[in-house]
Design an enzyme around this catalytic site. Structure first.
Site, short mmCIF file in Angstrom:
data_model
loop_
_atom_site.label_atom_id
_atom_site.label_comp_id
_atom_site.label_asym_id
_atom_site.label_seq_id
_atom_site.Cartn_x
_atom_site.Cartn_y
_atom_site.Cartn_z
N GLU A 59 0.81 -1.22 0.00
CA GLU A 59 0.00 0.00 0.00
C GLU A 59 0.85 1.27 0.00
OE1 GLU A 59 -2.28 -2.86 2.84
OE2 GLU A 59 -0.26 -2.65 1.99
N TRP A 178 16.62 -38.92 -14.16
CA TRP A 178 15.43 -38.15 -14.52
C TRP A 178 14.37 -39.03 -15.17
CZ3 TRP A 178 15.99 -33.92 -12.04
CH2 TRP A 178 17.23 -33.28 -11.95
#
Length: 384
Positions: A59, A178
């Site tokens: 803000e 992987w």
């Protein structure tokens, strides 16, 4: 008078808030947008998000950007402005001083220091306050902040990579094997960029020797805090996670009962030690670090969003505590059999939607790979 496009402007504020995920701990990522009246009509004069490390708040940053255009304008903010003196002055006072005439808020803060008092202070100052615009989206973004306030824990995400037939590949010669594509792994790194900390178990640290960083171009600075579970302080000092040139100091969570010699050796690695109790059978290999105590300690350290990337055993231990909020399963294109394990130690993928009651709420294609995202049920089931 309510603007016709409150939802449109609030979505801009939500977009700003998302950009802050993983960078604002211990504070929530709050987006703020100011819409001003100009000769050519209403226009966005400022947009901001909570700063790195939680300051400054969104803000006051937006107010500073808007300058004189803030006077008489409308502020859109994703979380109730604070009304207390913390590390920064109250945002409510900055809003009042700037002369904003209207504040539109998505979510009311659950922090006991705020919890409606911010809205009340603004109304007392004669500012029109509207609440609940895009509340569901804002609540989802603020979930980690809310859980830390109400349950003393972060929002917890488990990430798992499996083959097409739902198995996890074991490491080969001290390097990861992987099962998913480069594109899928990049999507996983985006998860890292949106959390405060990433946690793995000892076995993953030893076998994969990961850096636990975000390696997406342009987002390297958003790498999360690395955390390793090391019950007996037995990890090698040569692991990448202990490289003194790393930008972020790792945390090591260990058993309370450690020798001064072991503790001293680890402290030489420039890591922070966090001590927790063991649970399980006494003097047994089934003993493990107390997950509930771990997440409570992490919440106390300001962690609002935690990514658990540990192997099957670590994932299973967190899931059994019924405190995991989201599970992201990355599914590869190939089947595996040799040197493979079930994704949750003694449980297959079906455990999520079966006994645990998770719900599949999103699927994303990643080339020939896929990400399945599961959400925790609102009322966790009893696990036998």
């Amino acid at each position: 008078m309510q603007l016709e496009h409150d939802e449109t402007y609030m979505r801009v504020a939500l977009h700003m808030a998302r950009r802050g995920l993983g960078t604002t701990s211990p504070n929530p990522a709050v987006g703020a947008v100011i819409v001003s009246d100009t000769p050519s009509g209403k226009q966005i004069s400022a947009r901001a998000v909570t700063g790195i490390g939680g300051t400054p708040h969104g803000e006051p940053q937006a107010i500073c950007q808007a300058g004189e255009l803030a006077k008489g304008a409308t502020l859109y903010v994703t979380l109730e402005p604070c009304n207390h003196q913390g590390r920064t002055p109250p945002c409510t006072e900055a809003i009042i001083k700037a002369g904003l005439k209207r504040v539109v808020v998505a979510s009311t803060d659950l922090d006991e220091r705020v919890k409606g008092t911010g809205l009340e202070r603004l109304r007392e100052a004669g500012i029109e306050v509207v609440t609940g615009i895009c509340k569901d989206e804002a609540d989802a973004l603020n979930k980690g902040h809310f859980l830390r306030q109400t349950e003393n824990r972060p929002y917890i995400i488990v990430k798992m990579a499996v083959s097409k037939n739902g198995l996890v590949a074991g490491a080969t010669e001290n390097s990861p094997s992987w099962v998913t594509s480069t594109l899928a792994r990049k999507r996983g790194h985006l998860l890292r960029a949106e959390v405060d900390a990433i946690l793995v178990g000892r076995k993953t640290a030893e076998e994969d020797d990961p850096t636990l960083t975000c390696r997406l171009n342009g987002l390297e600075h958003r790498s999360p805090r690395p955390i390793i579970l090391d019950r007996n302080l037995a990890l090698s000092a040569e692991l990448k996670i202990f490289n003194p040139n790393n930008a972020i100091r790792p945390w090591v969570i260990t058993n309370l009962d450690q020798s001064k010699q072991k503790i001293s050796k680890y402290q030489e690695r420039d890591c922070e030690l966090i001590f927790v109790d063991l649970v399980g059978e006494t003097k047994s290999e089934q003993e493990c670090l107390d997950v509930k105590e771990i997440i409570g300690r992490l919440a106390q350290e300001g962690i609002t969003r935690l990514l658990v990337e540990g192997g099957p055993t670590t994932a299973q231990n967190f899931l059994k505590e019924k405190l995991v909020d989201q599970v992201n399963v990355f599914i590869g294109a190939q089947e595996i059999s040799d040197n493979s394990r079930l994704p949750f130690a003694s449980h297959p993928l079906s455990w999520l939607e079966g006994e645990l009651g998770f719900e599949l709420n999103h699927q994303q294609k990643l080339g020939d790979n896929q990400m399945d995202q599961y959400e925790r049920p609102s009322v966790p089931p009893t696990i036998g």
